[in-house]
Design an enzyme around this catalytic site. Structure first.
Site, PDB file in Angstrom:
ATOM      1  N   GLY C  72      10.505  -5.278   3.043  1.00 51.20           N
ATOM      2  CA  GLY C  72      11.988  -5.455   2.545  1.00 51.20           C
ATOM      3  C   GLY C  72      11.093  -6.883   1.341  1.00 51.20           C
ATOM      4  O   GLY C  72      12.791  -7.159   0.458  1.00 51.20           O
ATOM      5  N   ASN C 152      20.054 -13.428   8.390  1.00 48.99           N
ATOM      6  CA  ASN C 152      18.779 -12.834   9.680  1.00 48.99           C
ATOM      7  C   ASN C 152      19.127 -13.535  10.651  1.00 48.99           C
ATOM      8  O   ASN C 152      18.461 -13.856  11.673  1.00 48.99           O
ATOM      9  CB  ASN C 152      17.918 -12.769   8.859  1.00 48.99           C
ATOM     10  CG  ASN C 152      17.364 -13.871   7.781  1.00 48.99           C
ATOM     11  OD1 ASN C 152      18.178 -14.214   6.722  1.00 48.99           O
ATOM     12  ND2 ASN C 152      16.359 -14.489   7.735  1.00 48.99           N
ATOM     13  N   HIS C 202       9.291  -3.414   9.680  1.00 46.04           N
ATOM     14  CA  HIS C 202       9.345  -3.413  10.940  1.00 46.04           C
ATOM     15  C   HIS C 202      10.053  -4.346  11.274  1.00 46.04           C
ATOM     16  O   HIS C 202      10.425  -4.744  12.802  1.00 46.04           O
ATOM     17  CB  HIS C 202       8.170  -4.425  10.887  1.00 46.04           C
ATOM     18  CG  HIS C 202       8.487  -6.044  10.366  1.00 46.04           C
ATOM     19  ND1 HIS C 202       9.006  -7.116  10.666  1.00 46.04           N
ATOM     20  CD2 HIS C 202       9.068  -5.807   8.927  1.00 46.04           C
ATOM     21  CE1 HIS C 202       9.220  -7.744  10.204  1.00 46.04           C
ATOM     22  NE2 HIS C 202       8.761  -7.236   8.403  1.00 46.04           N
ATOM     23  N   THR C 238      -0.594   3.411  -4.702  1.00 44.40           N
ATOM     24  CA  THR C 238      -0.597   4.506  -3.800  1.00 44.40           C
ATOM     25  C   THR C 238       0.251   4.534  -2.534  1.00 44.40           C
ATOM     26  O   THR C 238       0.188   4.185  -2.032  1.00 44.40           O
ATOM     27  CB  THR C 238      -2.621   4.905  -3.854  1.00 44.40           C
ATOM     28  OG1 THR C 238      -3.084   5.000  -3.924  1.00 44.40           O
ATOM     29  CG2 THR C 238      -2.484   6.078  -2.318  1.00 44.40           C
ATOM     30  N   CYS C 327      10.404 -27.663  11.517  1.00 43.77           N
ATOM     31  CA  CYS C 327       9.362 -28.347  11.391  1.00 43.77           C
ATOM     32  C   CYS C 327       8.495 -28.200  10.707  1.00 43.77           C
ATOM     33  O   CYS C 327       7.556 -28.522   9.997  1.00 43.77           O
ATOM     34  CB  CYS C 327       9.731 -28.613  12.794  1.00 43.77           C
ATOM     35  SG  CYS C 327       8.488 -30.404  13.065  1.00 43.77           S
TER      36      CYS C 327
HETATM   37  C1  LIG Z   1     -10.357   1.039  -9.824  1.00 42.07           C
HETATM   38  C2  LIG Z   1      -8.815   1.012  -9.057  1.00 42.07           C
HETATM   39  N1  LIG Z   1      -8.123   0.230  -8.786  1.00 42.07           N
HETATM   40  C3  LIG Z   1      -6.407   0.230  -8.041  1.00 42.07           C
HETATM   41  C4  LIG Z   1      -6.007   1.095  -7.077  1.00 42.07           C
HETATM   42  C5  LIG Z   1      -4.545   0.817  -6.318  1.00 42.07           C
HETATM   43  O1  LIG Z   1      -4.755   0.838  -5.419  1.00 42.07           O
HETATM   44  P1  LIG Z   1      -3.876   1.325  -4.833  1.00 42.07           P
HETATM   45  O2  LIG Z   1      -3.960   2.818  -4.762  1.00 42.07           O
HETATM   46  O3  LIG Z   1      -4.107   0.601  -3.090  1.00 42.07           O
HETATM   47  O4  LIG Z   1      -2.224   0.629  -4.830  1.00 42.07           O
HETATM   48  C6  LIG Z   1      -6.941   2.411  -7.385  1.00 42.07           C
HETATM   49  C7  LIG Z   1      -6.391   3.240  -6.515  1.00 42.07           C
HETATM   50  O5  LIG Z   1      -5.834   4.450  -6.738  1.00 42.07           O
HETATM   51  C8  LIG Z   1      -8.600   2.216  -8.433  1.00 42.07           C
HETATM   52  O6  LIG Z   1      -8.999   3.355  -8.198  1.00 42.07           O
HETATM   53  C1  LIG Z   2      17.195 -10.843   6.018  1.00 43.51           C
HETATM   54  C2  LIG Z   2      15.667 -10.600   5.103  1.00 43.51           C
HETATM   55  N1  LIG Z   2      15.108 -10.055   3.950  1.00 43.51           N
HETATM   56  C3  LIG Z   2      14.211  -9.924   3.880  1.00 43.51           C
HETATM   57  C4  LIG Z   2      12.833 -10.227   4.936  1.00 43.51           C
HETATM   58  C5  LIG Z   2      11.515  -9.615   4.853  1.00 43.51           C
HETATM   59  O1  LIG Z   2      11.282  -8.199   4.885  1.00 43.51           O
HETATM   60  P1  LIG Z   2       9.754  -8.059   5.288  1.00 43.51           P
HETATM   61  O2  LIG Z   2       9.128  -8.990   5.794  1.00 43.51           O
HETATM   62  O3  LIG Z   2       9.544  -6.668   5.739  1.00 43.51           O
HETATM   63  O4  LIG Z   2       9.104  -8.959   4.122  1.00 43.51           O
HETATM   64  C6  LIG Z   2      14.035 -10.108   6.157  1.00 43.51           C
HETATM   65  C7  LIG Z   2      12.797 -10.654   7.669  1.00 43.51           C
HETATM   66  O5  LIG Z   2      11.431 -11.223   7.255  1.00 43.51           O
HETATM   67  C8  LIG Z   2      15.111 -10.414   7.061  1.00 43.51           C
HETATM   68  O6  LIG Z   2      15.368 -10.870   7.790  1.00 43.51           O
END
Ligand SMILES: Cc1ncc(COP(=O)(O)O)c(C=O)c1O
Ligand SMILES: Cc1ncc(COP(=O)(O)O)c(C=O)c1O
Lengths: 398, 150, 398, 150
Positions: C72, C152, C202, C238, C327
């Protein structure tokens, strides 16, 4: 099809069963939000902090220097933009190597459009960014340098320690994208002397959508994902406890097995290079002169064939590899990595990246060569320019 | 990006591969720098394409479109052959991924150049018009997502 | 401790076992990178596109209008910053409601520091952002409005359709954060007439670290995570195939069960409100006048007690709830949501959010009230100002 | 953010809760708008704290620090009592989360105010100095991460 050979571990890896086992309890039982105060939340927080400590121990960092993210891309984006714009900075000079992953290049280009001056520093033909070249590119107003630890296409390992020292000598921060090297080569943030580093879980038999960012204590960084203030306000978003536990577990397995696994993969790679160059005319290993390289990646140019066609024929034989040819992008642009090390455009279209891993055997590598030989022959026989290409190649050699 | 079954069929077992040695018309389009090169040779009889063969350096789509365009053109009049559009080629293959549409242009262009080559050699007026052989003839598509090696 | 009651489903949910089952094959077997051309990659791509179609079908969108994200927070950040800055725009007016999640507020504040003019629009005391109020806040240069679908903390459902229409009438785009409502209330992008919406996995019994962004076809948006160009260049990184399949599966289960689950939870909520208000003196339901509310969230103010202390005592009885009292942040700032609807600061410190879900029973709710009554009594007896507070409350009533 | 066992013990079963009806000194600090209010009452004998009780509206740390500070102060001389530092309180509890350190200030402040109240009522010089009862006395800490409701 009898044999199957997955030889694209640099693209992604299967999640290790031991990692899956470590993850599973966090789905249905230990499902608390790590930011909640009650027992279930505290349990999740403990698991998260335990994962953080394990990652920190692996890379020689303090736990509070480890920020969990959704992957290499987010880590890279956060580091490049967050470090450059820390404290509201809106101008300055940024250096990235020309063969960075696009997850670094694109944020650098974004900075270039938003007040920063960006230099793309070329590696030399050996596939290495030389510290002298970085020293020459550094300026008084350079705020950030990013050079990847290991290149994802050609597998060359960069002299990160010397590069970081050069950056620091001119007062710039140094980030390295270690997505391809974490767990595969020694990686200690203190020894390397870096300020930030990006990691990706799915490259080390961890789950996709996981990753981490090392950020040296005291280094200011604007957070990139903003919101609930998780990860000590440096990365908002409910933490993926299962995923982060998976990432830490995956990394520990990498570390435990590296002493035997790295030499095994290096030997496989050398075997592959020898056979492939021996059996395919005019084939070349890219960045052949690199002084340091990763054990699991070998990148070839096979003149007279186009990468995707080669890849699809190999696929039909049950073999998974990748190609730097980006014909599929519609842009007709071949790999920026190969071009950056001086590979001619027409050859860059015929590149083949073979990357091995935990489940690769010598039989896999042999099977690849065996299947590749007739495929290359066939594609070359369909290439209207092949004779001309050979004449040029032979001429160039003579 | 996923190819249709028909594309994979033609890619795996392309029809009409080769060079007609005593061809009446030859079309060569594309450019190794772009990664796509196609050569079409034709035999013409009574303004119909009597035989046709191709050679292609290129990706899966380039090879499949070459194969299907030669199938389509065989037996056609010259006028019919140069009228084949990239969309017809793509359709005949059960569709092409957006990023690959330019490959079908390569195939129709090759055919056009071969036909005009035949006509010009015979001292007749070309009917297909000018083809810039190194021009990829397509708009880089916004909707493709396989830009980079991971 | 005999009984345990998890009553914080708005914070996070357990991953449904059916979702886990759907995810598992993607770890060790179907582990391909969805951007790879070979069979394993195509298999992953098909699973990913299938997940996308299922999410699209649920929300009444086209598959190419669904972008998978890491949650989110990322969806919110991407929408707020990406829509405001699309096409390189660097100025303009942005309206967000004052009781948005910080994942929306923080990016809006970021825009405010980077050339945009930001208005925080207050809900009324009923916990609803009224369309007339939005209409009055809109300006000719308003480019983007973001009002959450369901809050929320207090669970009020916003008149998103009317709000979107008001925004469109003045040429502004409309985004809604539906992290708390997806799967829990009807949600159809066409009916609502919105341009973008954020979702989180989640919150619907899917895995943490998953989410999606709806982006209406034709609406321009600058991508937030940049790199390999995945998700049709709108979100790089990815793809988390396992996670996205899990998200889609979780959503389908929500949709299938909603017809019986929504009324069940609404009845539980009403039962809780009645008992709690009946048994705890001076307790109040926040946003009691809301015309529309979510079935699974009830938020109370319990004058004379502090939220965290209440929460910890409930925790000792095996009950997990949350409090708007911040708090714990060290900032001493109570919930911005409660303040935005006019709750006095000193009462906002004693808020209690109870949120129910798939595994909640009436016994859980009864157990909560039973345990809460003596805890409140005890905490009030320790409160040096309690008598004064009561005098004020009674005075205010009279 | 996780509390130590000792904090949870004192929070769950706080010592010295209540009000001494005929107290010699009374200290009231904090502010309901900040969410933390503490009232300490003491009986003094021969410049020693003979009895001490507290009432606190506040979070877990506020209650636990109130409890421990009363334990610590009981039997101390007035001079010893006002010398108790927030760090000693935190230490005695096995540590406090950084974001909660301000709560230990509340407790020591309450004690100081009660002691000075006793002294001033007796016409003696206050020894603790001025306490701004509504000032939370702490630097919002950078390292806390539980800002918001999810
Ligand atoms: C050197 C390098 N940097 C960044 C990434 C991006 O990582 P991710 O696929 O976890 O976003 C990759 C692979 O896709 C990578 O080989
Ligand atoms: C209304 C609202 N927006 C955004 C989020 C953030 O989502 P996430 O926890 O998947 O980053 C939440 C929950 O934490 C939410 O309740």
């Amino acid at each position: 099809m009898e044999h199957k050979a997955y030889l694209d571990y640099a693209a992604t890896t299967p999640t290790d069963q031991r990692v899956v086992d470590a993850i599973l309890p966090f789905f249905t039982e230990r499902y608390g939000n790590a930011n909640s105060l009650y027992a279930l939340g505290r349990d999740a927080a403990r698991a998260l902090e335990d994962a953080r400590e394990r990652v920190a121990a692996s890379i020689g960092a303090r736990p509070d220097e480890v920020i969990f993210t959704s992957g290499g891309t987010e880590s890279d984006n956060t580091a490049i933009i967050g470090l450059a714009t820390a404290g509201g900075r809106a101008t300055g000079h940024v250096i990235v190597s020309a063969f960075e992953h696009h997850a670094v290049l694109e944020p650098a280009w974004w900075l270039g459009k938003h007040g920063f001056d960006v230099t793309e520093l070329k590696p030399r033909t050996d596939g290495i960014v030389h510290p002298e070249d970085l020293a020459a590119a550094l300026r008084d107003d350079t705020v950030l340098v990013s050079v990847m630890h290991g290149n994802n296409e050609i597998g060359t390992l960069q002299p990160v320690r010397e590069l970081a020292a050069a950056a620091h000598a001119r007062g710039a921060l140094f980030h390295t994208d270690a997505a391809q090297t974490l767990g595969k080569a020694d990686f200690d943030v203190t020894e390397l002397g870096i300020d930030a580093a990006s990691f990706s879980g799915h490259k080390i038999y961890g789950p996709k959508g996981t990753g981490a960012l090392f950020l040296k204590k005291g280094v200011r960084m604007a957070p990139y994902l903003m919101g609930g203030g998780q990860e000590s306000k440096r990365r908002s978003g409910t933490q993926n406890v299962a995923g982060n536990v998976g990432f830490a577990t995956a990394l520990e397995i990498m570390d435990a097995e590296r002493p035997t696994e790295a030499p095994r993969l290096a030997a496989l790679r050398d075997h592959l290079v020898e056979r492939l160059l021996g059996e395919i005319h005019y084939a070349r290993l890219n960045a052949v002169d690199a002084a340091t390289r990763l054990p699991h990646i070998a990148n070839f140019v096979i003149p007279g064939v186009e990468g995707e066609a080669m890849l699809l024929h190999l696929d039909a034989a049950g073999i998974a590899v990748s190609t730097g040819s980006a014909c599929s992008s519609g842009s007709l642009k071949p790999s920026h990595v190969l071009l950056s090390i001086g590979c001619p455009v027409e050859f860059a279209h015929g590149s083949l990246r073979v990357s091995t891993g935990r489940f690769t055997t010598e039989a896999d590598v042999d099977y690849l060569v065996e299947k590749l030989v007739p495929i290359v022959e066939r594609l070359r026989s369909m290439n209207p320019l092949y004779e001309k290409t050979v004449a040029e190649l032979v001429g160039a050699k003579g | 990006m996923i190819y249709s079954e028909k594309v994979m069929e033609h890619f795996g077992n392309p029809h009409n591969v080769g060079v007609i040695e005593d061809a009446d018309g030859i079309g060569e389009v594309g450019n190794p720098v772009c990664g796509d090169v196609m050569k079409i040779t034709i035999k013409v009889d009574d303004d119909r394409i009597d035989d046709i063969k191709f050679q292609t350096l290129g990706c899966g789509a380039a090879i499949a479109t070459s194969s299907i365009v030669t199938d389509m053109a065989k037996g056609m009049t010259l006028a019919e052959a140069v009228a084949i559009t990239k969309n017809q080629v793509a359709e005949e293959l059960g569709g092409l991924p957006p990023a690959k549409m330019h490959c079908s242009v390569l195939a129709t262009d090759g055919l056009k150049v071969a036909v005009d080559d035949y006509l010009v050699k015979r001292g007749r007026e070309p009917i297909a018009g000018e083809i810039k052989s190194s021009d990829p003839h397509f708009d880089p598509h916004e909707d493709d997502d396989e830009d980079h090696t991971h």
